[in-house]
Design a protein around this motif. Structure first.
Motif, PDB file in Angstrom:
ATOM      1  N   LEU A 189       0.829  -1.203   0.000  1.00 20.54           N
ATOM      2  CA  LEU A 189       0.000   0.000   0.000  1.00 20.54           C
ATOM      3  C   LEU A 189       0.863   1.252   0.000  1.00 20.54           C
ATOM      4  CD1 LEU A 189      -2.828   1.230   0.140  1.00 20.54           C
ATOM      5  CD2 LEU A 189      -2.707   1.056   2.629  1.00 20.54           C
ATOM      6  N   THR A 190       1.929   1.247   0.771  1.00 19.19           N
ATOM      7  CA  THR A 190       2.820   2.409   0.807  1.00 19.19           C
ATOM      8  C   THR A 190       3.474   2.642  -0.548  1.00 19.19           C
ATOM      9  OG1 THR A 190       3.254   2.021   3.154  1.00 19.19           O
ATOM     10  CG2 THR A 190       4.803   3.408   1.980  1.00 19.19           C
ATOM     11  N   GLU A 191       3.921   1.582  -1.205  1.00 19.93           N
ATOM     12  CA  GLU A 191       4.556   1.724  -2.514  1.00 19.93           C
ATOM     13  C   GLU A 191       3.570   2.243  -3.556  1.00 19.93           C
ATOM     14  OE1 GLU A 191       6.361  -1.899  -3.654  1.00 19.93           O
ATOM     15  OE2 GLU A 191       7.919  -1.820  -2.129  1.00 19.93           O
ATOM     16  N   LEU A 192       2.340   1.755  -3.517  1.00 21.84           N
ATOM     17  CA  LEU A 192       1.349   2.242  -4.474  1.00 21.84           C
ATOM     18  C   LEU A 192       1.073   3.726  -4.274  1.00 21.84           C
ATOM     19  CD1 LEU A 192      -1.242  -0.681  -4.572  1.00 21.84           C
ATOM     20  CD2 LEU A 192       0.267   0.059  -6.411  1.00 21.84           C
ATOM     21  N   CYS A 193       0.982   4.147  -3.033  1.00 21.52           N
ATOM     22  CA  CYS A 193       0.757   5.566  -2.764  1.00 21.52           C
ATOM     23  C   CYS A 193       1.916   6.410  -3.263  1.00 21.52           C
ATOM     24  CB  CYS A 193       0.533   5.786  -1.264  1.00 21.52           C
ATOM     25  SG  CYS A 193      -0.997   5.068  -0.627  1.00 21.52           S
ATOM     26  N   ARG A 194       3.127   5.911  -3.067  1.00 16.98           N
ATOM     27  CA  ARG A 194       4.297   6.666  -3.507  1.00 16.98           C
ATOM     28  C   ARG A 194       4.364   6.728  -5.031  1.00 16.98           C
ATOM     29  NH1 ARG A 194       9.702   4.053  -1.641  1.00 16.98           N
ATOM     30  NH2 ARG A 194       8.982   2.531  -3.181  1.00 16.98           N
ATOM     31  N   THR A 195       4.001   5.619  -5.705  1.00 19.58           N
ATOM     32  CA  THR A 195       4.051   5.588  -7.161  1.00 19.58           C
ATOM     33  C   THR A 195       3.016   6.514  -7.784  1.00 19.58           C
ATOM     34  OG1 THR A 195       4.796   3.294  -7.058  1.00 19.58           O
ATOM     35  CG2 THR A 195       3.958   4.067  -9.167  1.00 19.58           C
ATOM     36  N   THR A 196       1.844   6.588  -7.180  1.00 20.25           N
ATOM     37  CA  THR A 196       0.762   7.421  -7.718  1.00 20.25           C
ATOM     38  C   THR A 196       0.724   8.810  -7.083  1.00 20.25           C
ATOM     39  OG1 THR A 196      -0.726   6.398  -6.101  1.00 20.25           O
ATOM     40  CG2 THR A 196      -0.667   5.452  -8.306  1.00 20.25           C
ATOM     41  N   HIS A 197       1.775   9.166  -6.361  1.00 23.73           N
ATOM     42  CA  HIS A 197       1.912  10.503  -5.779  1.00 23.73           C
ATOM     43  C   HIS A 197       0.760  10.832  -4.827  1.00 23.73           C
ATOM     44  CE1 HIS A 197       5.079  11.021  -8.717  1.00 23.73           C
ATOM     45  NE2 HIS A 197       4.219  10.767  -9.699  1.00 23.73           N
ATOM     46  N   ILE A 198       0.446   9.869  -3.975  1.00 21.80           N
ATOM     47  CA  ILE A 198      -0.548  10.056  -2.922  1.00 21.80           C
ATOM     48  C   ILE A 198       0.178  10.056  -1.584  1.00 21.80           C
ATOM     49  CG2 ILE A 198      -2.615   9.078  -1.831  1.00 21.80           C
ATOM     50  CD1 ILE A 198      -3.346   7.830  -4.463  1.00 21.80           C
ATOM     51  N   ASN A 199      -0.358  10.813  -0.647  1.00 19.95           N
ATOM     52  CA  ASN A 199       0.262  10.871   0.673  1.00 19.95           C
ATOM     53  C   ASN A 199       0.345   9.488   1.296  1.00 19.95           C
ATOM     54  OD1 ASN A 199       0.531  13.643   0.483  1.00 19.95           O
ATOM     55  ND2 ASN A 199      -1.463  14.023   1.436  1.00 19.95           N
ATOM     56  N   VAL A 200       1.324   9.335   2.168  1.00 17.24           N
ATOM     57  CA  VAL A 200       1.538   8.055   2.849  1.00 17.24           C
ATOM     58  C   VAL A 200       0.286   7.683   3.636  1.00 17.24           C
ATOM     59  CG1 VAL A 200       2.928   6.887   4.605  1.00 17.24           C
ATOM     60  CG2 VAL A 200       4.010   8.455   2.995  1.00 17.24           C
ATOM     61  N   PRO A 201      -0.157   6.441   3.589  1.00 19.28           N
ATOM     62  CA  PRO A 201      -1.355   6.044   4.337  1.00 19.28           C
ATOM     63  C   PRO A 201      -1.186   6.262   5.833  1.00 19.28           C
ATOM     64  CG  PRO A 201      -0.202   4.115   3.490  1.00 19.28           C
ATOM     65  CD  PRO A 201       0.428   5.302   2.854  1.00 19.28           C
ATOM     66  N   VAL A 202      -2.259   6.711   6.463  1.00 22.02           N
ATOM     67  CA  VAL A 202      -2.237   7.033   7.887  1.00 22.02           C
ATOM     68  C   VAL A 202      -3.255   6.141   8.598  1.00 22.02           C
ATOM     69  CG1 VAL A 202      -2.524   8.836   9.619  1.00 22.02           C
ATOM     70  CG2 VAL A 202      -1.589   9.400   7.361  1.00 22.02           C
ATOM     71  N   TYR A 203      -2.788   5.419   9.615  1.00 22.19           N
ATOM     72  CA  TYR A 203      -3.636   4.487  10.356  1.00 22.19           C
ATOM     73  C   TYR A 203      -4.143   5.141  11.633  1.00 22.19           C
ATOM     74  CZ  TYR A 203      -1.492   1.016   7.287  1.00 22.19           C
ATOM     75  OH  TYR A 203      -1.055   0.315   6.198  1.00 22.19           O
ATOM     76  N   MET A 204      -5.327   4.730  12.046  1.00 17.81           N
ATOM     77  CA  MET A 204      -5.860   5.201  13.312  1.00 17.81           C
ATOM     78  C   MET A 204      -5.145   4.509  14.469  1.00 17.81           C
ATOM     79  SD  MET A 204      -7.998   7.411  12.308  1.00 17.81           S
ATOM     80  CE  MET A 204      -8.891   7.788  13.808  1.00 17.81           C
ATOM     81  N   ALA A 205      -5.454   4.952  15.682  1.00 17.93           N
ATOM     82  CA  ALA A 205      -4.722   4.449  16.853  1.00 17.93           C
ATOM     83  C   ALA A 205      -4.912   2.957  17.056  1.00 17.93           C
ATOM     84  CB  ALA A 205      -5.165   5.219  18.100  1.00 17.93           C
ATOM     85  N   ASP A 206      -6.101   2.458  16.777  1.00 28.84           N
ATOM     86  CA  ASP A 206      -6.355   1.031  16.964  1.00 28.84           C
ATOM     87  C   ASP A 206      -6.108   0.228  15.690  1.00 28.84           C
ATOM     88  OD1 ASP A 206      -8.393   2.030  15.486  1.00 28.84           O
ATOM     89  OD2 ASP A 206     -10.018   1.307  16.779  1.00 28.84           O
ATOM     90  N   PHE A 207      -5.598   0.876  14.639  1.00 30.88           N
ATOM     91  CA  PHE A 207      -5.264   0.239  13.357  1.00 30.88           C
ATOM     92  C   PHE A 207      -6.478  -0.357  12.640  1.00 30.88           C
ATOM     93  CE2 PHE A 207      -1.376  -0.217  15.930  1.00 30.88           C
ATOM     94  CZ  PHE A 207      -0.508   0.537  15.161  1.00 30.88           C
ATOM     95  N   ARG A 208      -7.686   0.009  13.043  1.00 31.22           N
ATOM     96  CA  ARG A 208      -8.868  -0.580  12.418  1.00 31.22           C
ATOM     97  C   ARG A 208      -9.344   0.202  11.216  1.00 31.22           C
ATOM     98  NH1 ARG A 208     -12.619  -2.847  17.435  1.00 31.22           N
ATOM     99  NH2 ARG A 208     -10.916  -3.888  18.544  1.00 31.22           N
ATOM    100  N   SER A 209      -8.699   1.289  10.887  1.00 31.47           N
ATOM    101  CA  SER A 209      -9.021   2.053   9.682  1.00 31.47           C
ATOM    102  C   SER A 209      -7.769   2.772   9.228  1.00 31.47           C
ATOM    103  CB  SER A 209     -10.158   3.055   9.940  1.00 31.47           C
ATOM    104  OG  SER A 209      -9.764   4.020  10.895  1.00 31.47           O
TER     105      SER A 209
END
Length: 1099
Positions: free
Chosen positions: A692-712
């Motif tokens: 997911l991180t690589e796809l975001c970087r390739t498509t010039h999207i911000n790094v994915p951000v997880y919530m505190a409980d990692f459920r979203s």
């Protein structure tokens, strides 16, 4: 024509119209038309033309037409040598009137020359130097490969990116667009050239770059039904996956070890840094604070967006959530959750396979039921009310109810409708009678078993090639493959040509862009079918592509000729289905052969499977592939022959190069749930968070951000939530056994949830983030097998899947073991104790009493294979029979398929046996034995050993519903091992007989015991009443005997019992008659004697 004369290519015929241009026609361009040249029934070319018949003035002897035609002199200025004018024309050539020329725009055809593949020999010589020319409307671009065998790709040069772009003036109406031709010419010694192949690309419209609009949920739903051509994704040179560059840089290590090591370390550090950034607590706190700060201000704005996305999100969850996927909208019950937990502890890959098959089967049944329901409604009423009801019936139940009200208010229609409905119901009842009630019950039991199987994790079973899936675009998003045909025949891209005429394949890509020329479309009459000048072309190219020039050159900078990429391929072949036999016995002996291009790397003749058209291979192969030299994987099935050469049954081809460069990430399918071990273990070398991180970087999207409980997780402006079942799986722990089991499967609770949250975002990537880049899910593809000797005829299907990984990140885990499971040997012991209420089928010709000579028979494999029967209980007067008889059935059972496996021959000419699989059913029948005719079939009981209904303790409570009601309580004999009781037998429906279809044909008391072969060897029993552990003889009534072998018993129990008083009376009458006869006989003599005595005394 013979010799060097011209060859006839084709013809067409048309009718010229008189004074076509003198008519009042505002749109003269609409009269342009394509005419097809044909040779027989084959289309061999097209001509865009107008034909007009002009009247000649009899006075001036000149043609009078609306347009004054201007002659074009044939000179080198008007027709340069590049236009291939070789001879002077006898007739004059005139300029087309400007009013007839369609309005045009300037387009740029950008061409990516990638390479040549699958080059065959020409005149017994391999192709060495090849020249590829691409031409459209008189403009052409040419590139050359010096040595095709050594360097199959065109030489990469970042400075030549602008050279290969054709600027053309094309009509606004794309139906008038010219075709594009690809021609490959081989260079021989002494300047000789030979055409290797050519292709005419007829559908240029699909390469036209269109603006991408963000679709709404309604658009997304409608897009599923749109034609593939209209949704064709235009090529974008920026669509090069990061892993391709990483693999390429890693391939430089043998030449420059420091460079390769530096690049690889940089890649690993970048991936780790992005992952840390996305997972850092600071980012989480920052997002939480932003959420709190913006909650009030953005609540109204977010609400509308949320409502707009609810429909799409709900549909996404419906398709992705395992619970919804398995049971529609119903949530899992507690019992089902416990069952899932128990099943997953012992499940293997084959359990997952059959769960996926069960899911597909249920979907088919659901579709069939819906189709039959709609068809019944349509057939019943559309014939009489086609004008009113057809539309309503097709739309569904709501409109049908409205139409029904209309029908019932029509006078005659009401009566016809009711009569027709009654006839339809009778027809349905008759069709249902043709299907056994027992079969319907077993089918419903089978459906319930399939639903239970789908509780496990599943993957997609694609019933065609992966390339045919709409979302994956045939993996042509980065590279297209164009076959080049040689010789006579069709060479059009929209027709399937003969594979024997394909001598090479060109790999490249086209992108057509509209070029704005300062708001005007300048064009001279002579420049319609020509390229623009080089100065114009370069100026327009710079203005159009100056901003994204570096990314356009990205693929061309990768020199794969000198630095090939090595891929580790893992090919899994599950099973095949052959449509025709290859042996005289009607079967085949298939084995697998794998080739890279034309080189055989695996010849698994030792793994052949004898005498089968449905081989279950369960084989996995691992090998290396070097791109671009080995771009084609050919999987072949061969038939082994003992006395002759082996025959190729069929083959399927996979272009691994296209899959590797595709943005759909076809390297390894994404499973529906992330597990680090077990039957659903993660196979990819990268975890979901890294992907997911690589796809975001390739498509010039911000790094994915997880919530505190990692459920979203938040990706761009989209929020993705973890599957609730994944959370419940690790959080809802009730026993220490579950704790140990789940700790062994997963690193930690947070890690497990985080990975599944990222996986949920990856599955929705193609719908919510990038609609042109749906990621390949975990799957099995069913590829068609073809044989070159029978072109166009499918020879069978092959179930398989392919994983491949770059050697820069080779797989660390072992290959998945897909070896077919072996069956377990069992022995089924059945003791038939008694029968009752059996139909009395025979009548005594003397006494007229009803009797039956009862015996019971049973089998598993077949009536003529392993059938066993009891002795005969003769002359049952009440339908009762006593047997005390034991049946023993030995069989091999495949638990995962719930099938019995056995070997048998299909014909006497077959060499060896064929493996067959049947459901684990025991058929028990009761017959009436006849001495001089066939035995009469009285009743049958079919029991599925995996779903044996509980019998009753007393015969009075034994009803037919025990077998006919699928909801009746039942047990799995393979789990419970033993069961006893009374079971009903269903009587057969005799021809012409009208009675209740559930009529009992009798009841039997039995005891079922199932043991493994080892247990049977330790505790043996004898058949029938034989030792060891013999059974006692039944206590049958004295009336049970065979009259033919027991005449005295016949006299006693048949004649005397039924005719006792008649016999006594007959004896008395007989004695009386004898006495009377004696009296009559003796009276005359006595009278004479008395008379004689008196006479002689007187004398």
């Amino acid at each position: 024509m013979g010799g060097d004369g011209p060859d006839f290519i084709g013809r067409f015929s048309t009718t010229a119209k008189l004074d076509l241009f003198n008519r009042d026609n505002s749109t003269l361009q609409s009269i342009l038309k394509w005419y097809e040249f044909k040779l027989g029934e084959k289309k061999i070319g097209e001509l865009l033309a107008i034909f007009e018949l002009v009247e000649i003035n009899p006075e001036t002897r000149e043609a009078e037409t609306t347009f004054k035609l201007k002659e074009i002199p044939i000179t080198t200025d008007n027709y340069p040598p590049t236009s291939y004018i070789t001879k002077l024309m006898k007739n004059k050539i005139y300029q087309i009137p400007l009013s007839l020329i369609p309005a045009v725009k300037t387009y740029q055809i950008e061409i990516l020359f990638w390479g040549l593949r699958e080059c065959r020999t020409l005149n017994l010589q391999s192709i060495q130097e090849a020249e590829v020319t691409i031409e459209c409307a008189g403009a052409r671009a040419t590139r050359t490969i010096k040595n095709v065998q050594k360097y199959p790709n065109f030489e990469s040069s970042p400075t030549e990116a602008d050279t290969y772009a054709l600027l053309l003036n094309l009509p606004n109406d794309d139906k008038f667009w010219p075709h594009l031709s690809i021609r490959c010419v081989q260079h021989r010694l002494f300047g000789m050239k030979e055409i290797a192949g050519n292709l005419v690309v007829t559908n240029l419209q699909k390469y036209l770059e269109k603006s991408i609009h963000r679709s709404t949920p309604n658009d997304q739903a409608a897009a599923d039904a749109v034609n593939e051509l209209s949704k064709r994704i235009p090529y974008n040179f920026t669509r090069v996956r990061r892993s391709i560059i990483d693999a390429y840089e890693a391939s430089l290590m043998p030449q420059n070890e420091s460079l390769g090591k530096t690049k690889l370390v940089k890649f690993e550090s970048n991936a780790g840094r992005d992952r840390d950034d996305g997972d850092s607590q600071a980012s989480i706190i920052h997002v939480d604070s932003l959420g709190q700060g913006k909650k009030e201000s953005d609540e109204s704005g977010r609400k509308s967006d949320k409502e707009e996305e609810d429909g799409l999100r709900e549909s996404d969850l419906t398709s992705e959530s395992p619970s919804n996927r398995k049971h529609g909208n119903e949530s899992l019950t507690t019992l089902e959750k416990i069952k899932i937990n128990d099943m997953e502890k012992t499940a293997g890959w084959w359990h997952k396979y059959y769960a996926s098959k069960a899911k597909l089967k249920l979907m088919r049944r659901c579709a069939i039921d819906m189709d039959e329901s709609l068809k019944d409604r349509y057939d019943a009423y559309a014939g009489f009310f086609e004008d009113k009801s057809t539309l309503g019936l097709r739309k569904g139940l709501k409109l049908w109810n409205r139409a029904k009200k209309i029908f019932l208010h029509v006078g005659k229609a009401q009566k016809i409708l009711r009569n027709l409905a009654a006839e339809r119901m009778e027809w349905l009842e008759d069709s249902e009678k043709s299907k056994s009630v027992v079969d319907e019950s077993l089918e419903l039991i089978e459906t319930n078993r399939l639903k239970e199987l789908t509780l496990l994790q599943t993957f997609d079973i694609i019933e065609t090639e992966l390339e045919n899936v709409y979302d994956y675009e045939g993996f042509n998003d980065c590279l297209d493959t164009f076959p080049l045909y040689r010789g006579k025949g069709s060479s059009r891209s929209d027709e399937v040509g003969d594979e024997k005429r394909i001598y090479a394949k060109f790999k490249g890509k086209f992108r057509i862009q509209e070029i704005s020329r300062n708001g005007t479309n300048c064009m001279s009459p002579m420049s319609i079918n020509r390229t623009l000048s080089n100065l114009q072309m370069k100026a327009l190219s710079r203005s159009k592509n100056s901003s994204n020039m570096p990314t356009n050159q990205l693929m061309l900078q990768l020199d794969f000729n000198k630095n090939p990429i090595t891929l580790k391929c893992r090919l899994y072949i599950i099973k095949a289905l052959l449509y025709r036999s290859w042996d005289p016995s009607g079967k085949a002996d298939p084995f697998i052969k794998i080739k890279l291009n034309n080189d055989t790397i695996i010849d698994d003749v030792d793994g052949k499977l004898p005498n089968t058209l449905e081989p279950v291979f369960g084989k996995s192969y691992e090998f290396d592939v070097q791109l671009p030299f080995q771009s084609l994987i050919r999987i072949q099935l061969w038939d082994w022959d003992m006395t002759s050469f082996n025959d190729m049954t069929g083959e399927t081809k996979i272009d691994i190069e296209n899959r590797w460069f595709s943005c759909h990430r076809a390297t390894c399918g994404l499973p529906k749930r992330y597990d680090s071990a077990g039957y659903n273990t993660w196979r990819d070398t990268k975890k979901p968070t890294i992907i997911l991180t690589e796809l975001c970087r390739t498509t010039h999207i911000n790094v994915p951000v997880y919530m505190a409980d990692f459920r979203s997780v938040t990706v761009g402006d989209k929020i993705f939530e973890c599957d609730p079942e994944c959370v419940e799986f690790v959080m809802d722990i009730k026993s220490s056994v579950d704790i140990l089991y789940r700790k062994a499967y997963h690193e930690s609770t947070e890690e497990y949830i985080r990975q599944n949250t990222a996986l949920a975002a990856l599955h929705a990537w193609g719908r919510k983030i990038n609609q042109k880049c749906a990621l390949v899910a975990e799957h099995i593809e069913c590829r068609s097998l073809f044989n070159p000797e029978f072109p166009g005829i499918e020879q069978g299907k092959l179930e398989m899947w392919l994983d491949f990984f770059p050697m820069s990140r080779p797989p660390s885990n072992a290959m998945i073991d897909i070896t077919p499971p072996k069956p377990t040997s069992y022995q089924l012991r059945i003791i038939i104790w008694n029968t009752t209420d059996v139909e009395l089928n025979d009548g005594n010709f003397l006494t007229g009493e009803k009797t039956s000579d009862i015996y019971v028979t049973a089998w598993i494999l077949g009536e003529r294979v392993d059938a066993q029967q009891t002795d005969i209980h003769y002359r049952s007067l009440t339908g009762d029979g006593n047997f005390n008889w034991r049946f023993l059935f030995d069989f091999d059972y495949l638990d995962i398929e719930e099938k019995i496996v056995f070997q048998a021959k299909d014909s006497v000419f077959q060499v060896g046996n064929t493996t067959k699989k049947i459901p684990p059913k025991i058929i028990i029948r009761v017959y009436d034995a006849d001495l001089f005719s066939a035995d009469d079939f009285l009743g049958e009981c079919v029991l599925n050993l995996t779903h044996v209904p509980l019998g009753t303790k007393v015969p009075n409570k034994c009803k037919a519903d025990i077998l006919l009601n699928p909801k009746h309580r039942a047990i799995n004999l393979f789990a419970n091992k033993r069961i006893a009781g009374w079971w009903p037998m269903i009587a057969p429906l005799k021809e012409g007989e009208i009675r209740d279809k559930t009529l009992l044909g009798g009841k039997f008391e039995a005891e079922f015991s199932l043991v493994t072969a080892e247990e049977a060897e330790k505790n043996p029993v004898g058949k029938a009443r034989e030792p060891p552990q013999p059974l006692e003889k039944p206590n049958r009534p004295t009336t049970s005997f065979l009259w033919f072998t027991s005449p005295w018993k016949t006299l006693r129990y048949v004649v005397w019992r039924n005719f006792k008083w008649a016999i006594i009376l007959a004896v008395l009458i007989f004695i009386g008659v004898i006495f009377l006869l004696l009296v009559i006989w003796t009276i005359p003599v006595e009278v004479v004697r008395q008379i004689a005595t008196k006479i002689f005394k007187n004398k």
